[in-house]
Design an enzyme around this catalytic site. Structure first.
Site, PDB file in Angstrom:
ATOM      1  CE  LYS A 203      -3.187  -2.313   2.942  1.00  0.00           C
ATOM      2  NZ  LYS A 203      -4.575  -2.517   4.418  1.00  0.00           N
ATOM      3  CG  ASP A 257      -8.471  -5.255   7.390  1.00  0.00           C
ATOM      4  OD1 ASP A 257      -7.671  -6.784   7.213  1.00  0.00           O
ATOM      5  OD2 ASP A 257      -8.627  -5.408   6.298  1.00  0.00           O
TER       6      ASP A 257
END
Length: 459
Positions: A203, A257
């Site tokens: 990312k 997550d």
């Protein structure tokens, strides 16, 4: 003389009539050719659409086959088969929330260019969430390519500021240390409930000093990671940074997550057993019986259960309906300078196997759906002049059509699809599109979105 004039006039009239007939014939031929060209264009467009409809078809029998193939791969991975595509990571979370929890708890959510710090006062089953607060903090770009010490010092400093404004509505018993749950949405080799070594930064991050030594080749679209540095425990990095800030706080859990989403769902409903992330990427976590996990080497947990982080984006099977557009996207994503979101651990795979990495993710996740639509529209523009005689130059650009824009077009319900037309103009530089072109574009968006949804639901 008069007779000659009459004859001359007749000749002129006949000539004019012949000329008019000739012009009419030429005009008629041109119109016929235009009609024929238009009919041929429509025929070619229909052929491309029919091919896409067939390639993107997901009948129920196919979906059942995919689900069965997924189960087979899950079992292989739980046996620690080194060639199995799924990671099926043990999370070390063997107890999920029950709703009876009391007290003050903190959380840190790091998973992108921003991170969130959260505090919540829980009041048990009767009061549930008494009060909660959170702040979102942007990470300066230079820290995303710096050192782990710089990054974690910045995070700890912001966390210390947040703790400093705790307020009287939050109550910490005397003598008790603050507990912190750390949601860390990067690939980690977890070694306990509160420790794990980073496998790779993704990312847009390229941090020196925290990369695991077992990763010999990792490439990202933005930066290259120094894979020769021995890995550090990310919880240890954060703990040392908090100590440098004088912050009395203990990381009691490290989760990603997806596991965090499962815990949140279980807090609300005790019957929840699985969680799925469908966003930029995709992943799933679920509750497994610990005694059926062959690669689990420790003592069986008292609960008898273990949460498994599947990392299912890597799922691959010959059952997946891969079209020419999927194959081209997969192939080009490996080219230097064109890799968009595919950092991979590749030292244990051949080049042929690497082309199959993240196959499932590329067919259903937000990073790729817009790009698949672009590729179909590009073929329609080349083969059937969908947007006119000239192919829009911007349509040739990789990933110019993002999934949020594709979604906006997909949801256009106006009678003339004016919102879709505006997107084509703003993004692809097509000033005027026919209603037919807009409806074809809408149909393509529908096909890609429906296939993604059905493939996701198959699991």
């Amino acid at each position: 003389m008069a007779k000659g004039a009459v004859v001359g006039t007749a000749v002129v009239v006949c000539a004019a009539a012949a000329t008019a007939v000739g012009v009419a014939v030429v005009v008629s031929r041109r119109r016929r050719r235009r009609r024929e060209a238009e009919d041929e264009r429509k025929r070619k467009a229909a052929a491309v659409i029919e091919e896409v409809e067939q390639a993107f078809s997901t009948p129920t029998a196919l979906l059942r086959g995919i689900a069965d193939a997924m189960v087979v791969e899950m079992e292989r991975c739980l046996r620690a088969d080194p060639h199995a595509p799924l990671k099926m990571l043990i999370s070390y979370v063997d107890n999920l929330p029950t709703g009876d929890e009391h007290g003050l708890f903190y959380a840190l959510d790091l998973g992108g260019t921003n991170f969130r710090v959260i505090r919540v006062q829980l009041g048990g089953r009767e009061k549930r969430v008494v009060k909660q607060q959170y702040e979102e903090v942007s990470i300066p770009p230079h820290l995303m390519v710096g050192t782990s010490t710089e990054l974690f010092d910045f995070i700890a400093a912001e966390l210390e500021k947040f703790v400093g404004i705790e307020g009287e509505d939050f109550h910490l018993p005397d003598g008790r240390q603050r507990d912190l749950g750390f949601t860390f949405s990067f690939p980690v080799h977890q070694t306990s409930i509160s420790s794990g070594t980073l496998i790779k930064w993704t990312k847009g991050f390229s941090i020196n000093g925290t990369v695991n030594c077992d990763v010999s080749y990792i490439k990202h679209s933005i930066d290259f990671i120094d894979s020769e540095k021995v890995g550090e425990d990310v919880v240890g990095e954060l703990t040392r940074a908090m100590e440098r800030q004088g912050l009395d706080m203990k990381v009691t859990a490290l989760v990603n997550d997806t596991v965090g989403t499962l815990a949140g769902g279980r807090y609300v409903d005790n019957d929840v057993v699985a969680a799925v992330i469908l966003g930029t990427g995709t992943n799933a976590a679920y509750v497994e019986h610990a005694n059926v996990i062959p690669k689990w080497n420790g003592r069986l947990p008292r609960s008898g259960n273990m949460v498994i982080n599947m990392e299912w984006g890597n799922f691959r099977s010959d059952k997946l309906p891969r079209s020419e557009y999927d194959k081209a996207l997969d192939f080009e994503s490996l080219n230097p300078g064109e890799q968009i979101q595919l950092p991979q651990k590749v030292n244990s795979y051949s080049r042929g196997e690497r082309r199959l990495m993240n196959i499932y993710e590329k067919m259903i996740s937000g990073m790729y759906l817009g790009e698949i639509v672009r590729r179909i529209l590009l073929k329609l523009a080349h083969d059937a002049s969908l947007f006119g005689d000239v192919v829009p130059p911007k349509l040739e650009q990789l990933f110019i059509l993002r999934t949020p824009d594709m979604s906006a077009m997909h949801h256009d319900t106006s009678h003339d699809l004016k919102h879709l037309g505006a997107k084509l103009k703003d993004i692809l530089g097509v000033p005027d599109t026919s209603l037919e072109a807009r409806y074809i574009t809408l149909h393509v968006c529908d096909l890609v979105a429906e296939r993604g949804a059905r493939l996701a639901a198959a699991k």
